[in-house]
Design a protein around this motif. Sequence first.
Motif, mmCIF file in Angstrom:
data_model
loop_
_atom_site.group_PDB
_atom_site.id
_atom_site.type_symbol
_atom_site.label_atom_id
_atom_site.label_comp_id
_atom_site.label_asym_id
_atom_site.label_seq_id
_atom_site.Cartn_x
_atom_site.Cartn_y
_atom_site.Cartn_z
ATOM 1 N N SER A 153 0.271 4.012 11.282
ATOM 2 C CA SER A 153 1.276 3.905 10.216
ATOM 3 C C SER A 153 1.530 2.469 9.812
ATOM 4 O O SER A 153 1.699 2.188 8.630
ATOM 5 C CB SER A 153 2.599 4.575 10.538
ATOM 6 N N GLN A 154 1.544 1.557 10.774
ATOM 7 C CA GLN A 154 1.728 0.142 10.426
ATOM 8 C C GLN A 154 0.556 -0.379 9.616
ATOM 9 O O GLN A 154 0.746 -1.142 8.658
ATOM 10 C CB GLN A 154 1.885 -0.704 11.693
ATOM 11 N N ALA A 155 -0.650 0.021 9.985
ATOM 12 C CA ALA A 155 -1.837 -0.419 9.249
ATOM 13 C C ALA A 155 -1.784 0.076 7.808
ATOM 14 O O ALA A 155 -2.077 -0.673 6.864
ATOM 15 C CB ALA A 155 -3.107 0.071 9.939
ATOM 16 N N VAL A 156 -1.397 1.328 7.619
ATOM 17 C CA VAL A 156 -1.282 1.882 6.267
ATOM 18 C C VAL A 156 -0.185 1.154 5.500
ATOM 19 O O VAL A 156 -0.367 0.776 4.340
ATOM 20 C CB VAL A 156 -1.035 3.412 6.317
ATOM 21 N N ALA A 157 0.954 0.934 6.145
ATOM 22 C CA ALA A 157 2.057 0.222 5.483
ATOM 23 C C ALA A 157 1.646 -1.193 5.086
ATOM 24 O O ALA A 157 2.008 -1.678 4.014
ATOM 25 C CB ALA A 157 3.283 0.185 6.392
ATOM 26 N N ASN A 158 0.859 -1.851 5.927
ATOM 27 C CA ASN A 158 0.440 -3.226 5.665
ATOM 28 C C ASN A 158 -0.662 -3.329 4.624
ATOM 29 O O ASN A 158 -0.872 -4.400 4.055
ATOM 30 C CB ASN A 158 -0.041 -3.899 6.949
ATOM 31 N N SER A 159 -1.386 -2.237 4.377
ATOM 32 C CA SER A 159 -2.563 -2.373 3.528
ATOM 33 C C SER A 159 -2.609 -1.441 2.324
ATOM 34 O O SER A 159 -3.219 -1.789 1.321
ATOM 35 C CB SER A 159 -3.827 -2.156 4.360
ATOM 36 N N LEU A 160 -2.005 -0.273 2.406
ATOM 37 C CA LEU A 160 -2.232 0.715 1.354
ATOM 38 C C LEU A 160 -0.987 1.212 0.632
ATOM 39 O O LEU A 160 -1.066 1.648 -0.512
ATOM 40 C CB LEU A 160 -2.950 1.942 1.941
ATOM 41 N N LEU A 161 0.150 1.197 1.276
ATOM 42 C CA LEU A 161 1.309 1.910 0.736
ATOM 43 C C LEU A 161 1.846 1.402 -0.586
ATOM 44 O O LEU A 161 2.363 2.169 -1.371
ATOM 45 C CB LEU A 161 2.451 1.921 1.751
ATOM 46 N N TYR A 162 1.752 0.147 -0.824
ATOM 47 C CA TYR A 162 2.448 -0.417 -1.976
ATOM 48 C C TYR A 162 1.503 -0.762 -3.117
ATOM 49 O O TYR A 162 1.657 -1.743 -3.804
ATOM 50 C CB TYR A 162 3.270 -1.633 -1.543
ATOM 51 N N GLY A 163 0.549 0.119 -3.346
ATOM 52 C CA GLY A 163 -0.384 -0.089 -4.442
ATOM 53 C C GLY A 163 -0.568 1.192 -5.223
ATOM 54 O O GLY A 163 0.085 2.205 -4.969
ATOM 55 N N ASP A 164 -1.474 1.138 -6.165
ATOM 56 C CA ASP A 164 -1.721 2.286 -7.034
ATOM 57 C C ASP A 164 -2.322 3.476 -6.295
ATOM 58 O O ASP A 164 -2.291 4.601 -6.786
ATOM 59 C CB ASP A 164 -2.644 1.879 -8.181
ATOM 60 N N ILE A 165 -2.812 3.256 -5.112
ATOM 61 C CA ILE A 165 -3.454 4.322 -4.347
ATOM 62 C C ILE A 165 -2.478 5.438 -3.949
ATOM 63 O O ILE A 165 -2.865 6.578 -3.764
ATOM 64 C CB ILE A 165 -4.187 3.740 -3.121
ATOM 65 N N THR A 166 -1.181 5.106 -3.832
ATOM 66 C CA THR A 166 -0.189 6.113 -3.431
ATOM 67 C C THR A 166 0.564 6.709 -4.623
ATOM 68 O O THR A 166 1.369 7.603 -4.442
ATOM 69 C CB THR A 166 0.832 5.510 -2.436
ATOM 70 N N CYS A 167 0.289 6.215 -5.804
ATOM 71 C CA CYS A 167 0.932 6.743 -7.014
ATOM 72 C C CYS A 167 0.200 7.989 -7.500
ATOM 73 O O CYS A 167 -0.947 8.222 -7.119
ATOM 74 C CB CYS A 167 0.918 5.680 -8.115
ATOM 75 N N PRO A 168 0.837 8.785 -8.348
ATOM 76 C CA PRO A 168 0.139 9.945 -8.908
ATOM 77 C C PRO A 168 -1.201 9.529 -9.511
ATOM 78 O O PRO A 168 -1.291 8.536 -10.231
ATOM 79 C CB PRO A 168 1.103 10.449 -9.979
ATOM 80 N N GLY A 169 -2.248 10.260 -9.142
ATOM 81 C CA GLY A 169 -3.603 9.936 -9.575
ATOM 82 C C GLY A 169 -4.357 9.071 -8.586
ATOM 83 O O GLY A 169 -5.574 8.914 -8.676
#
Length: 161
Positions: free
Chosen positions: A53-69
């Motif tokens: 979860s920390q790795a995801v939070a540090n690398s993926l969560l706050y980008g377009d990858i988690t938005c619709p589409g």
Amino acid sequence: MQDTITSLINPADLRGRYLDNVELDKLRKYFQSGELRVKAAATISENAANIVSQAVANSLLYGDITCPGGNMYPTRRYAACLRDLTLFLRYASYAMLADDASVLDERVLDGLKETYNSLGVPVDRTIQAVQAMKEVITRQVGAEAGEQVGRHLDHICNGLS
């Protein structure tokens, strides 16, 4: 899957010869680092969900990858990402314990890049998450043990590149 011991002894046995000094030195280093690798594996095992979860939070969560589409939207895709990262972490810890990356080739990397490409999974973002996982682990287990497992996480990244 092999380990350092079998990867050194089996070829010597097939040739009917004793281990040479270089091979014996590799075994010596393997045994000397054994306690460090076991402690690191225990820490990883106890904290696996937190590491991912920390790795995801540090690398993926706050980008377009988690938005619709994005590739981590909706929840089932997000869960699949966590599942894959957990699998990578588990097999990297196995490889660290054995000090042999063959388990990664056999059980993780064989066909993974092709599968990800066919499913539209962004390989570059996966590599980014694995690298973030390496940083999280190093903070938890220390630099020396982090280097031990980091080599195997790098092997996953190289296999996906």
